[in-house]
Design an enzyme around this catalytic site. Structure first.
Site, PDB file in Angstrom:
ATOM      1  N   HIS A 166      34.141  71.815  25.366  1.00  0.00           N
ATOM      2  CA  HIS A 166      34.223  70.369  25.580  1.00  0.00           C
ATOM      3  C   HIS A 166      32.906  69.657  25.277  1.00  0.00           C
ATOM      4  O   HIS A 166      32.881  68.447  25.083  1.00  0.00           O
ATOM      5  CB  HIS A 166      34.713  70.057  27.007  1.00  0.00           C
ATOM      6  CG  HIS A 166      33.687  70.151  28.079  1.00  0.00           C
ATOM      7  ND1 HIS A 166      33.610  71.220  28.946  1.00  0.00           N
ATOM      8  CD2 HIS A 166      32.696  69.314  28.443  1.00  0.00           C
ATOM      9  CE1 HIS A 166      32.617  71.025  29.796  1.00  0.00           C
ATOM     10  NE2 HIS A 166      32.044  69.862  29.514  1.00  0.00           N
ATOM     11  N   ASP A 196      37.240  77.293  27.257  1.00  0.00           N
ATOM     12  CA  ASP A 196      36.144  76.314  27.212  1.00  0.00           C
ATOM     13  C   ASP A 196      34.827  76.964  26.812  1.00  0.00           C
ATOM     14  O   ASP A 196      33.761  76.599  27.298  1.00  0.00           O
ATOM     15  CB  ASP A 196      36.009  75.593  28.553  1.00  0.00           C
ATOM     16  CG  ASP A 196      35.229  74.278  28.448  1.00  0.00           C
ATOM     17  OD1 ASP A 196      35.133  73.742  27.336  1.00  0.00           O
ATOM     18  OD2 ASP A 196      34.724  73.804  29.482  1.00  0.00           O
ATOM     19  N   SER A 272      26.904  70.857  31.470  1.00  0.00           N
ATOM     20  CA  SER A 272      27.971  71.587  30.791  1.00  0.00           C
ATOM     21  C   SER A 272      27.417  72.550  29.746  1.00  0.00           C
ATOM     22  O   SER A 272      26.620  72.178  28.897  1.00  0.00           O
ATOM     23  CB  SER A 272      28.908  70.613  30.086  1.00  0.00           C
ATOM     24  OG  SER A 272      29.621  69.833  30.993  1.00  0.00           O
TER      25      SER A 272
END
Length: 425
Positions: A166, A196, A272
């Site tokens: 992402h 992911d 992230s």
């Protein structure tokens, strides 16, 4: 991922609109967003995991959507409305669009494994590990005035970088920022939306590769540290510390279920793709989610990371094939219906189907969103683990049988297990 604006040298949150054309909340007001995504994907973040928004909000305030009738206790009159409010987020599957140029060759990669050294204090962990942490800028088109901002970890001395899918979603190009501030254009090796996990490559040598350890050795209460780039480059290479709060947390994201490590180490937008280290400075996870509330509820210390065993398996597939194949899937996203809710609405206790994957055998056999699975292979099905246990040991091409309740009618369905990479074709 965060947005960062070069013109103002500050954190920048573009205005976005929902599909209905109404202004969407700012990125930080989602719940369990992949922490976090940039402007064109804010809507998907907020929608895709609003099951946790609804779950939190229900406890305190009941429902508040328009055009739904409610009972005096605040629950919707129609059980479909109730279940949709809880699980509709998991049925919203956003397509992943990565346009970063592919590397000419995938090459080879062997992740460096840690030893059995003694535990380090947090200052030593930072000293050892920070050179292995990178920032990632992601640009859409040729506009360099602002960019997506996330984290990653160096996987090899010759420039392989692990991050979240992402983080690079929607990107046309990416730049990796090393510990010393030097920047390199990145090429794409491959990505996997379900887990992911994404793998990039930069043209550099002599880098400090992180050491990895098996996440299977983790115990609740183990000390961990996260190093990443929260909010903006101004806070690059921040370390937070905490413990392993729970293992094998099942979180639904983008139509799939992820089994994650839960930690109370602070994880924020921009973290992230960054590493979660154990007390020996070895990577035991890649941070990718956090839980927050849109309704002012105080939620602290609920972060999540992809286990290193999962990461290592996905990376091996990306190096080998550029994608992940051989992952078996039934093709349905499910969530439990509690005994209390089943009695309240006079429906069967079981597993609510919130999404049926396009191109799956489940779709071909007529399963629909809103169906309730009551039995799997003839046994009661009350939890997602019941389905996982029934699927355990089966291979792609094998079948699994469901007893399904739909609007007062019960019927049997046999569904073939498929390679998830073949679905949607």
């Amino acid at each position: 991922m965060s947005w960062y604006n070069n013109n103002t040298s500050g954190w920048y949150k573009p205005n976005v609109c929902t599909q209905a054309g109404q202004a969407a909340p700012a990125p930080q007001t989602g719940a369990v967003p992949p922490a976090a995504k940039k402007n064109t994907r804010v809507v998907a973040v907020i929608i895709c995991l609003c099951v946790l928004i609804a779950g939190i909000w229900l406890v305190a305030a009941g429902f508040g959507a328009e055009n739904i009738s409610y009972n005096e206790d605040g629950r919707p009159t129609d059980w479909h409305d109730y279940m949709d409010s809880i699980y509709d987020s998991t049925s919203t599957v956003s397509a992943v669009d990565v346009k970063i140029p592919l590397a000419d060759v995938r090459g080879s990669l062997t992740l460096k494994q840690g030893g059995s050294g003694a535990a380090l204090d947090f200052s030593r962990i930072y000293e050892k590990c920070v050179p292995s942490v990178v920032g990632i800028k992601v640009f859409e088109g040729e506009n360099t005035d602002y960019y997506g901002w996330g984290s990653g970890v160096i996987a090899s001395e010759d420039g392989y970088i692990i991050t979240n899918t992402h983080v690079i979603d929607g990107g046309d190009s990416a730049t990796v920022v090393l510990y010393d501030g030097s920047e390199y254009d990145a090429k794409l090796i491959g990505f996997d939306a379900t887990s992911d996990v994404a793998l990039l490559k930069i043209d550099a040598t002599g880098l400090t590769a992180a050491e990895f350890a098996s996440s299977s050795e983790l115990k609740v209460g183990d000390s961990v540290a996260a190093i990443g780039n929260p909010l903006s480059p101004d806070l690059r290479l921040t370390m937070t510390r905490g413990i392993v709060s729970a293992l094998n947390r099942e979180i639904n994201y983008n139509g799939a279920s992820m089994s994650l490590i839960q930690t109370d180490a602070s994880i924020n937008e921009g973290n992230s793709g960054g590493p979660l280290f154990n007390d020996r400075g070895e990577v035991i996870g890649i941070t990718n989610m956090k839980m927050i509330s849109t309704f002012g509820a105080g939620i602290e210390g609920l972060g999540f990371a992809i286990p290193s065993d999962t990461v290592q398996s996905i990376v091996a597939s990306l190096i080998s094939d550029g994608k992940v194949t051989g992952r078996s899937s039934i093709g349905v996203t499910i969530g439990p219906i509690s005994e209390n809710i089943a009695k309240y609405y006079d429906i069967p206790q079981g597993l609510y189907i919130s999404y049926v994957t396009k191109g799956s055998d489940a779709e071909k056999q007529g399963l629909r969103e809103g169906d309730i699975i009551t039995k799997v292979n003839g046994e009661d099905a009350f939890t997602t683990q019941d389905v996982a246990d029934a699927k355990s040991g089966l291979e792609i091409g094998d079948s699994i049988s469901f007893t399904v309740w739909r609007d007062g009618r019960t019927f049997e369905v046999s569904v073939k297990i498929m390679d998830s990479a073949e679905m949607g074709k």
